[in-house]
Design a protein around this motif. Structure first.
Motif, mmCIF file in Angstrom:
data_model
loop_
_atom_site.group_PDB
_atom_site.id
_atom_site.type_symbol
_atom_site.label_atom_id
_atom_site.label_comp_id
_atom_site.label_asym_id
_atom_site.label_seq_id
_atom_site.Cartn_x
_atom_site.Cartn_y
_atom_site.Cartn_z
ATOM 1 N N LYS A 156 0.862 -1.187 0.000
ATOM 2 C CA LYS A 156 0.000 0.000 0.000
ATOM 3 C C LYS A 156 0.890 1.225 0.000
ATOM 4 O O LYS A 156 2.048 1.159 0.430
ATOM 5 N N ALA A 187 -18.306 2.054 2.970
ATOM 6 C CA ALA A 187 -17.438 2.109 1.772
ATOM 7 C C ALA A 187 -16.646 3.417 1.777
ATOM 8 O O ALA A 187 -16.501 4.066 0.749
ATOM 9 N N ALA A 188 -16.160 3.806 2.972
ATOM 10 C CA ALA A 188 -15.400 5.062 3.050
ATOM 11 C C ALA A 188 -14.011 4.810 3.630
ATOM 12 O O ALA A 188 -13.065 4.542 2.884
ATOM 13 N N PRO A 223 -5.615 2.572 -7.778
ATOM 14 C CA PRO A 223 -6.296 3.682 -7.077
ATOM 15 C C PRO A 223 -6.811 3.271 -5.696
ATOM 16 O O PRO A 223 -7.098 2.093 -5.450
ATOM 17 N N ASN A 253 -15.660 5.603 -5.630
ATOM 18 C CA ASN A 253 -15.563 4.501 -6.573
ATOM 19 C C ASN A 253 -16.317 3.273 -6.062
ATOM 20 O O ASN A 253 -17.155 2.705 -6.773
HETATM 21 P P1 NAD Z 1 -13.002 7.281 -3.193
HETATM 22 O O1 NAD Z 1 -11.990 8.324 -2.958
HETATM 23 O O2 NAD Z 1 -13.481 7.043 -4.563
HETATM 24 O O3 NAD Z 1 -14.262 7.533 -2.248
HETATM 25 C C1 NAD Z 1 -14.162 7.690 -0.864
HETATM 26 C C2 NAD Z 1 -15.525 8.041 -0.318
HETATM 27 O O4 NAD Z 1 -15.446 8.088 1.115
HETATM 28 C C3 NAD Z 1 -16.025 9.406 -0.771
HETATM 29 O O5 NAD Z 1 -17.397 9.337 -1.034
HETATM 30 C C4 NAD Z 1 -15.751 10.296 0.443
HETATM 31 O O6 NAD Z 1 -16.634 11.402 0.497
HETATM 32 C C5 NAD Z 1 -16.012 9.309 1.571
HETATM 33 N N1 NAD Z 1 -15.332 9.696 2.815
HETATM 34 C C6 NAD Z 1 -14.075 10.141 2.979
HETATM 35 N N2 NAD Z 1 -13.847 10.416 4.269
HETATM 36 C C7 NAD Z 1 -14.985 10.118 4.938
HETATM 37 C C8 NAD Z 1 -15.385 10.188 6.293
HETATM 38 N N3 NAD Z 1 -14.548 10.639 7.227
HETATM 39 N N4 NAD Z 1 -16.630 9.760 6.612
HETATM 40 C C9 NAD Z 1 -17.473 9.310 5.660
HETATM 41 N N5 NAD Z 1 -17.156 9.247 4.362
HETATM 42 C C10 NAD Z 1 -15.938 9.638 4.015
HETATM 43 O O7 NAD Z 1 -12.371 5.948 -2.554
HETATM 44 P P2 NAD Z 1 -12.782 4.436 -2.879
HETATM 45 O O8 NAD Z 1 -11.831 3.928 -3.882
HETATM 46 O O9 NAD Z 1 -14.233 4.331 -3.094
HETATM 47 O O10 NAD Z 1 -12.394 3.735 -1.497
HETATM 48 C C11 NAD Z 1 -13.315 3.621 -0.414
HETATM 49 C C12 NAD Z 1 -12.865 2.488 0.486
HETATM 50 O O11 NAD Z 1 -12.818 1.282 -0.269
HETATM 51 C C13 NAD Z 1 -11.474 2.647 1.097
HETATM 52 O O12 NAD Z 1 -11.462 2.038 2.362
HETATM 53 C C14 NAD Z 1 -10.594 1.838 0.147
HETATM 54 O O13 NAD Z 1 -9.404 1.418 0.753
HETATM 55 C C15 NAD Z 1 -11.528 0.682 -0.157
HETATM 56 N N6 NAD Z 1 -11.219 -0.060 -1.372
HETATM 57 C C16 NAD Z 1 -11.170 0.557 -2.583
HETATM 58 C C17 NAD Z 1 -10.894 -0.198 -3.725
HETATM 59 C C18 NAD Z 1 -10.885 0.405 -5.085
HETATM 60 O O14 NAD Z 1 -10.772 -0.351 -6.067
HETATM 61 N N7 NAD Z 1 -11.017 1.700 -5.254
HETATM 62 C C19 NAD Z 1 -10.652 -1.580 -3.607
HETATM 63 C C20 NAD Z 1 -10.742 -2.178 -2.356
HETATM 64 C C21 NAD Z 1 -11.032 -1.415 -1.243
#
Ligand code: NAD
Length: 420
Positions: A109, A297-298, A148, A224
């Protein structure tokens, strides 16, 4: 009160999970210690020229947790709260996740402590290019492949790919996944994590003999993962009753118009209540809504011992990494809430990242149907493997996923032996 305000340490939490899973695995203490430690950690402090002409120093990290089963793999996050222990925990979870879905990757990471919401596109580009240069000695299609994560996008991946390729003198699309399609990104990668969340939720519903049609879903985060999951739940006939961003959420007991809300959010960077049944809610209220499926999912540590007893969902599908603390886990488990743990629920992303990497290395282009069909097969198979282990060993789904993932990594490590 002071303790309450302290940030929960995700790395300590991840190490505790290894201890819990190790009880079900016949591992010697040395092996457990190895699994609880990361392999390589690079901390960089680097300058970026800002739009006004001033120079700011940023701190970034790249951590490789384990490469026993293949090259290190894991996202890059841009967030003000990024620190070394958070990146260590996320790299460890990547190792177990790749092993749970049985793809030949290790875990890594990266992240930069910054607030991209307060930066221009130019500044984010300069930060990305300099950070890539700083950590480039760890990267490579055979070594370590970023993707990402929170507040990084396909465009950021394109800059990483370009910077790395300039350093090499030729194009290296396989150095990063989640790229734009035009640069060798895979069809279906952008949707992969959200789709995986929906596929595993569907399997969980089957276990509880509940239909997807009409199921009430609350989603924390609309990026996402959360945004794509919301669209797919909606398409399958579920009722998405709430969704949020970092500021607040929007709620309609009858079900939200997901398309309209996400379009508005993407245009104006906020939510607005347009229908009379819609109300604003806080992120805390969203987590405690009466619903069938809750999808955090945040970010990490959202369901803790403080709110676990008030969670009303029947199923929690963890789109985010580490949204539930071990203390909360025990409470939820005692209350019989069905948990699809992060290292299974959000593994769709790394799975299609693997497809993207394979296509890049072999110069192939797969159709979206092919990607989705392979993704669905892997997610369903992995869900079944975790569920079977959970039922046969009488352990919670999270422990089962950890036992499966850690067991595979430990076996690969044993077979490789210790050098010298
Ligand atoms: P992103 O940046 O696209 O979206 C993040 C979201 O979380 C946004 O809607 C933002 O407003 C919200 N957010 C941020 N801080 C917050 C808070 N304090 N309280 C509530 N909401 C909050 O990111 P993403 O890619 O959707 O990732 C979200 C989660 O999923 C993370 O934990 C990430 O590690 C995990 N993840 C992502 C992927 C991927 O392919 N993108 C894969 C596996 C896991």
């Amino acid at each position: 009160m002071i303790a309450e305000r302290q940030k929960i340490n995700s790395f300590e939490m991840a190490k505790r999970q290894v201890d819990i899973a190790s009880k079900y695995l016949d591992l010697d203490p040395g092996s457990v210690e190895k699994l609880k430690n990361t392999k390589r950690e690079l901390i960089v402090h680097f300058p970026v020229k800002m739009d006004g002409g001033t120079v700011r120093i940023f701190t970034g990290y790249r951590v490789q947790h384990n490469v026993s089963r293949g090259p290190a793999k894991g996202g890059i996050r841009y967030h003000p709260d990024v620190d070394l222990d958070e990146i260590r925990a996320l790299s460890m979870w990547m190792t177990w996740k790749s092993a749970v879905v049985n793809i030949p990757f290790g875990g890594a990471k990266g992240g930069v402590q910054c607030n991209p919401k307060e930066m221009s596109l130019h500044e984010i580009e300069h930060l990305t290019r300099r950070f890539t240069w700083e950590i480039s000695l760890m990267l490579g299609p055979e070594q370590d492949i970023p993707a990402p994560d929170v507040y990084t996008s396909p465009q950021v991946m394109a800059w990483i790919m370009d910077t790395y390729s300039i350093l090499k003198g030729y194009s290296v699309p396989g150095v990063v996944t989640g790229k734009p399609i035009e640069l060798g990104g895979s069809l279906g990668r952008f949707e992969a994590t959200g789709r995986g969340v929906v596929i595993t939720s569907l399997e969980a519903l089957k276990c509880l003999k509940m239909p997807m049609e009409g199921a009430k879903v609350a989603i924390q985060g609309c990026g996402n993962v959360g945004g794509v999951a919301a669209m797919h739940f909606d398409r399958l006939g579920a009722r998405v009753i709430a969704i949020s961003d970092s500021q607040k959420g929007i709620y309609n007991e009858k079900g939200l118009n997901v398309k309209r809300i996400l379009e508005y959010k993407s245009k104006h960077q906020c939510f607005v209540c347009e229908e009379k049944e819609e109300t604003e809610i806080t992120n805390q209220q969203l987590l405690e809504l009466d619903c069938d499926i809750l999808v955090p999912a945040a970010i990490e540590n959202q369901i803790t011992e403080k709110n676990a007893s008030r969670i009303k969902a029947k199923i929690i599908t963890e789109g985010a990494n580490g949204p539930t603390t071990p203390e909360a886990d025990e409470i939820l488990s005692d209350r019989g809430i069905f948990i699809v743990p992060d290292i299974l629920a959000n593994a769709g992303g790394v799975t299609v990242s693997y497809f993207e990497w394979v296509q890049n290395l072999q110069e192939l282009i797969w159709s979206e149907e092919e990607v989705l069909e392979r993704l669905t097969r892997i997610m369903q198979r992995s869900f079944k493997e975790v569920l079977d282990l959970s039922l046969s060993r009488k352990i919670p789904m999270r422990t089962a996923a950890l036992v499966l993932g850690i067991g595979r990594v430990a076996e690969a490590t044993r077979l490789r032996g210790l050098y010298p």
